[in-house]
Design an enzyme around this catalytic site. Structure first.
Site, PDB file in Angstrom:
ATOM      1  N   ASP A 261     -15.780 -56.312  20.705  1.00  0.00           N
ATOM      2  CA  ASP A 261     -16.249 -55.215  19.866  1.00  0.00           C
ATOM      3  C   ASP A 261     -16.022 -53.910  20.650  1.00  0.00           C
ATOM      4  OD1 ASP A 261     -17.243 -53.725  17.797  1.00  0.00           O
ATOM      5  OD2 ASP A 261     -18.987 -54.985  17.456  1.00  0.00           O
TER       6      ASP A 261
HETATM    7  C1  NOJ Z   1     -18.199 -51.674  16.006  1.00  0.00           C
HETATM    8  C2  NOJ Z   1     -18.661 -52.690  15.004  1.00  0.00           C
HETATM    9  O1  NOJ Z   1     -19.720 -53.449  15.534  1.00  0.00           O
HETATM   10  C3  NOJ Z   1     -17.582 -53.614  14.530  1.00  0.00           C
HETATM   11  O2  NOJ Z   1     -18.080 -54.382  13.483  1.00  0.00           O
HETATM   12  C4  NOJ Z   1     -16.360 -52.851  14.134  1.00  0.00           C
HETATM   13  O3  NOJ Z   1     -15.373 -53.737  13.658  1.00  0.00           O
HETATM   14  C5  NOJ Z   1     -15.861 -52.061  15.318  1.00  0.00           C
HETATM   15  N1  NOJ Z   1     -16.896 -51.130  15.748  1.00  0.00           N
HETATM   16  C6  NOJ Z   1     -14.574 -51.305  15.023  1.00  0.00           C
HETATM   17  O4  NOJ Z   1     -14.803 -50.269  14.162  1.00  0.00           O
END
Ligand code: NOJ
Length: 719
Positions: A261
């Protein structure tokens, strides 16, 4: 094979940079200024390899993709095209309802179809991968991300996960995109519903409740997995070797790409797990994580780790090959621009065909929570007041809108006018902010309500009160909205509340006061048309909630598939026994609306519930069945639910577990028989021996309208 061939030509540095994910923005300027001053500047990337980055994040717009890809390839010596990844969460340009809404349709085919539609729109913008579906099981409505989930049940979540993955990926053709299931694992168990917070679940809980939906996505062929921000067994998921290497890859055989993430590798330092970025890189590689999203641990330290002999080139090769193979499968290695098409994108995106799917999805997702014979309203109504802070705004399509736009979203007022024309009159009544106390608009709204034959009162949350980082300690609707309701009820009793929300709200007071409540969730681009169609009977509500609505926040976490405890509260207990049972002084244990609950304008009668036998042998099967008849006045759909209760086990079993469901449509007076097959597979759980097995013994069987249904038979599993 192309991927292998490319890998064999890459230098170690190029390979390492192939595992880095940067923002698309970085490549929109060719003079390098974004790299120096933009969000990527803090990453201290080596300028020499900036065009060797493997994947890019965030993209909406076909021309943007063409520009970024062209700039990238112009700058790159090796010319391995990056693949573009984007959070296509509930639609790309056309938005369908938030995922918690789509789940309420109890219709995996619908989840499939909306994902397919979103994939087409995204592919035309050049997107190759979506960071979806989020399949985290959720039990706490304070958590803003419940909007992205399909709710509290592992079986339903698994069905929705499979359907969504298949919808996005199809046969990986031109209009498909790869799916990335997230957030592995148990992100939905963040304590107190606070985003990014600690997760502490036993392996048994993990295996039985949280993991099945990710496994279902893997079994459905998902191409990517995103690890979660949180810890599992006190180890951050990004560097959790047991979780990623042993379970995901080892036990489940996943050989696709694992991505972190956003900046989560680096966050292992804040977690107190890694001393520095070098250790983060080591732990992540050791766990077989492939792509690092927006932090520089791999870029800055992998080479050093190879030189020190801590990480082998083979480990890096394996990761790069997984990324290259994905690109090969997406066709990006042959055609860097993939399906991008400026003209076709203009024609297709938010076009009539996609709006129709979005509208249907919003109608199927809506849940009728209460109806005192007031709905549907007659289309011949003389006048209708459309009131409330959510009545004339497009900001009800839902958070995580990707490329969806507020001004393309149909407001409720517009939707109602599309049916009754200028017989609709509007007043705002109050503001939407959760801390708003301004009552100055109420009087005007009361006057509008006084003159009308009925009132559609649009209450709830602002769409930005759910989604990532949008958690709440108060899940009630604001006092000022109640004030508005009370005042309107004084002059007009025909009030229908259309509720807009990204989470289950605690609305006991609303349930007491409002004659009808139609929960629309955050319904996407066609919000207003779908709401009006339901209210005026062009469509009949059939959604059922997949996450329990509590009476009050004090009951949270509250979910239907709980354990009985040694002291369950039973009505026949005397006072002393009630006191010393698992209960509250000031609230019943039951929720306001249980999992699986939702009304229709028609009535369904269940009869002839039966089991084909009262003994099941291993390898055999028995059938549970029921007749369902539409005994009301409208054609309608019913999500028939099938539950079991394993009465005793080597470890305690939940009071009820959903094991099947079927959504049927019945004309007035029509009857259908619905059957559910029970085999040994149906009865498996994570036993004392830490294996998925079915144990001999007795099981209660339920078929009904919601998780509040009663058992109708018992059978026994024998050898
Ligand atoms: C953080 C989020 O937790 C995740 O779900 C997302 O895909 C990523 N950022 C990318 O935007």
């Amino acid at each position: 094979m192309k991927a292998q061939e490319i890998l064999s030509k890459m230098t170690l540095e190029e390979k390492i940079y192939h595992l880095v994910q940067m923002t698309t923005m970085t490549y929109l300027k060719t003079d390098g200024t974004n790299i120096v001053t933009g969000p990527d500047s803090t990453m201290k990337l080596d300028k020499e390899y900036i065009y060797d980055v493997g994947t890019l994040l965030n993209l909406v717009g076909a021309q943007t993709m063409i520009d970024a890809q062209t700039n990238f390839l112009n700058g790159s010596k090796r010319k391995v095209p990056p693949v573009f990844m984007q959070d296509v969460i509930h639609g790309h340009r056309t938005l369908y309802p938030i995922n918690l809404g789509v789940a309420a349709s109890f219709d995996p085919k619908l989840a499939h179809d909306v994902a397919k539609m979103a994939a087409k729109e995204a592919s035309l913008d050049g997107v190759g991968v979506t960071f979806a579906p989020m399949v985290d099981l959720v039990r706490d409505p304070r958590w803003g991300r419940v909007m992205e989930s399909s709710g509290e049940d592992p079986y339903l979540n698994s069905q929705m996960a499979k359907a969504t993955v298949e919808g996005y990926q199809g046969d990986m053709g031109k209009y498909n995109i790869a799916a990335c299931v997230k957030h592995f694992a148990a992100y939905g168990a963040a304590e107190a519903g606070r985003d990014y917070n600690t997760v502490d679940v036993s392996e048994r809980m993990l295996r039985e409740y949280y993991l099945p939906s990710y496994k279902a996505a893997v079994d459905a062929g998902v191409k990517m997995v995103m690890t979660a921000f949180n810890i599992v067994d006190s180890v951050p998921c990004s560097g959790n070797k047991w979780l990623v290497k042993d379970v995901l890859r080892g036990e489940w055989g996943f050989d696709g790409v694992v991505i972190s993430d956003y900046s989560a590798f680096e966050e292992m330092i804040d977690h107190g797990y890694c001393e520095d970025k070098k250790e983060c890189a080591y732990r992540a590689m050791e766990a077989t994580s492939d792509i690092e999203m927006m932090s520089p641990c791999y870029a800055n330290h992998l080479k050093e780790l190879v030189e020190e002999g801590k990480i082998s080139v083979e480990q890096i090769d394996a990761a790069v090959l997984r990324v290259l193979k994905l690109k090969e499968e997406l066709g990006v290695l042959d055609n860097p621009y993939r399906s991008v098409n400026v003209e076709e994108a203009k024609r297709v995106q938010v076009g009539p065909e996609h709006r129709a799917i979005a509208r249907y999805a919003a109608e199927e997702s809506a849940v009728l929570l209460k109806n005192n014979f007031i709905l549907p309203l007659s289309k011949d109504i003389k006048s209708v007041a459309v009131i409330g802070p959510n009545a004339d705004t497009g900001a009800i399509h839902g958070d995580w809108p990707c490329g969806g736009k507020v001004d393309e979203t149909i407001t409720v007022l517009e939707g109602v006018k599309n049916i009754v024309g200028d017989r609709a009159v509007y007043a705002k009544g109050c503001n939407i902010e959760y801390d708003s106390t301004d009552e100055s608009m109420i009087d005007e709204a009361v006057e509008v309500a006084r003159e009308a034959d009925a009132v559609i009162l649009c209450l709830g949350e602002h769409q930005s009160y759910s989604g990532e980082g949008n958690c709440r300690t108060n899940i009630e609707i604001p006092r000022v909205q109640y004030k508005l309701l009370d005042k309107i009820l004084e002059v007009n009793k025909n009030v229908v509340v259309a509720l807009f929300t990204g989470r289950p709200l605690a609305i006991s007071e609303l349930d007491e006061k409002a004659p009808a409540i139609l929960n629309m969730w955050m319904p996407g681009t066609e919000a207003g048309n779908a709401t009006a169609n339901l209210i005026f009977g062009n469509a009949n509500p059939s959604g059922k909630i997949t996450m329990t609505f509590p009476r009050s926040l004090g009951q949270v976490p509250i979910y239907y598939n709980a354990f009985n405890t040694g002291r369950p509260k039973l009505p026949e207990y005397d006072f002393n026994r009630v006191r010393f049972t698992s209960s509250y002084l000031d609230s019943p244990n039951s929720p306001l609306y249980p999992f699986g609950y939702g009304l229709s304008y028609t009535e369904f009668e269940y009869s002839d519930l039966k089991l084909s036998a009262d003994t099941l042998t291993r390898g055999g099967k028995i059938i549970a069945s029921a007749k369902i008849k539409n005994v009301g006045k409208y054609k309608g759909k019913e999500a028939v639910q099938f539950y079991i209760h394993d009465l005793f086990g080597s470890v305690v079993r939940p009071v009820k577990e959903l094991k099947g469901f079927e959504k049927i449509e019945l004309d007035v007076g029509e009857e259908k028989t619905v059957e559910f097959e029970i085999t040994e597979e149906t009865l498996k759980f994570w036993t004392k021996d830490m294996k998925f097995e079915a144990e001999n013994g007795k099981f209660d069987v339920f078929i009904g309208k919601s998780s509040a249904c009663k058992p109708f038979a018992t059978f026994e599993l024998v050898d």
